[in-house]
Design an enzyme around this catalytic site. Sequence first.
Site, mmCIF file in Angstrom:
data_model
loop_
_atom_site.group_PDB
_atom_site.id
_atom_site.type_symbol
_atom_site.label_atom_id
_atom_site.label_comp_id
_atom_site.label_asym_id
_atom_site.label_seq_id
_atom_site.Cartn_x
_atom_site.Cartn_y
_atom_site.Cartn_z
ATOM 1 N N LYS A 37 48.190 34.685 36.650
ATOM 2 C CA LYS A 37 48.759 33.415 37.203
ATOM 3 C C LYS A 37 48.486 32.570 36.076
ATOM 4 C CE LYS A 37 45.201 32.355 40.268
ATOM 5 N NZ LYS A 37 44.740 32.192 41.752
ATOM 6 N N TYR A 247 32.633 4.723 23.738
ATOM 7 C CA TYR A 247 33.147 3.952 24.661
ATOM 8 C C TYR A 247 31.936 3.790 25.736
ATOM 9 C CZ TYR A 247 38.195 4.110 23.425
ATOM 10 O OH TYR A 247 39.239 4.039 22.612
HETATM 11 C C1 PLP Z 1 43.452 33.512 41.821
HETATM 12 C C2 PLP Z 1 43.441 34.658 42.927
HETATM 13 C C3 PLP Z 1 42.767 35.500 42.850
HETATM 14 C C4 PLP Z 1 41.825 35.596 41.688
HETATM 15 O O1 PLP Z 1 40.421 35.278 41.789
HETATM 16 P P1 PLP Z 1 39.420 35.127 40.622
HETATM 17 O O2 PLP Z 1 38.259 34.608 41.450
HETATM 18 O O3 PLP Z 1 40.026 34.471 39.642
HETATM 19 O O4 PLP Z 1 38.918 36.477 40.360
HETATM 20 C C5 PLP Z 1 42.704 36.705 43.720
HETATM 21 N N1 PLP Z 1 43.336 36.679 44.934
HETATM 22 C C6 PLP Z 1 44.175 35.325 45.121
HETATM 23 C C7 PLP Z 1 45.076 35.379 46.022
HETATM 24 C C8 PLP Z 1 44.370 34.569 44.165
HETATM 25 O O5 PLP Z 1 45.125 33.578 44.323
#
Ligand code: PLP
Length: 353
Positions: A37, A247
């Site tokens: 994703k 800064y």
């Molecule tokens: C993003 C996501 C994962 C992956 O989790 P990681 O900690 O990056 O391995 C697994 N399941 C769902 C439902 C997610 O949204």
Amino acid sequence: MTSINSELIIDPIIFRENISLLKNKLNDSSKFMAVIKSDAYGHHLENIVKDIQDLSDGFGVVRIDEAKKIRKLSNKKILLMQGVYSKKDLNTSIENNFDLVVHNMNQFEIIKDANHYEGLWFKLNTGMNRLGFETNEFLEIYEQYLHDKKFTLMTHLASSNDTSSLSNESQFKIFEDISSKLNKSIERSIANTGCIMNYPNKTYDWVRCGIGIYGGYIGDDKLKTAMTLRSPIVNLRNISKGDKVGYDGRAVAQKDMKIASVYLGYADGLPVSINDGTSVMVNDEIASVFGKVSMDLTTIDVSHLDKCSVGDWCEFFSPKLPITNIASSNNLISYYLMTSVKSRVKKVYKTLD
Ligand SMILES: *Cc1c(COP(=O)(O)O)cnc(C)c1O
């Protein structure tokens, strides 16, 4: 003079090595879903699909547009991990053969009206209280509509990276109690990366693995960071004890120092909250942030480096300097750093050969 830029270099060999390490932890019967994703956590969706699809049994995303891009490149299972929120998206999903999470009653109504029972993943709320059916609510749906259907039962852990958290055992128990009441043909899925690392006996039929592929899991030093964020030094100066840098004069020299200004700032995606002392790497040696990150520049202490010139690269994370370092020393998570890099940074995706 050629123009200079910050670079984000992505090395797919590292994804493949990390996936092999992660798969070694699974039961023989567990299938590996690569979670890609959000542009593969900032690593380039389409390239990663091409480079890891022989190692993955499926792909997980949230946005339907990303799922469509993957379908153009792969016939593997694609799971929309939040399912669909409209009839239109359901139709697109059916056309493209996407698997769908169903996490609440509104979503189930859409599914039921279409009489679509292929490739569904029912999500249970086992304690995270974000998405998912309550156990009783799910059992009612099951009795009425699902008892003769194949589907996957899933849930998500709130603290998979923390083995001292009691919530994990409680979530496993709720999940197992329910799944013991269901038809034996259903598949089960709990594990994200943290669960694969810490509870490898809970990998069941599918793991949904994201951050581990990219090397951002805190608490393991075998998984390597697949991204290098680097930028050239554009200025060097000597300062005297008592001088302030950047800064708000946040960084005050306790001795005479040599300061390098690096061509990367928060407008490139480096958080403005980065602390003084955070490690970076110049010519394979460790240097450290000195002064508040500005929009286009970050100042670092290179006093101890004999060889350091304008034009040398400063790395903020890389296979040699784990992204988990900068994340943990700044109270950040590697997911955030990976997905924050901005478009003005030049992306270089290495080829597998
Ligand atoms: C993003 C996501 C994962 C992956 O989790 P990681 O900690 O990056 O391995 C697994 N399941 C769902 C439902 C997610 O949204």
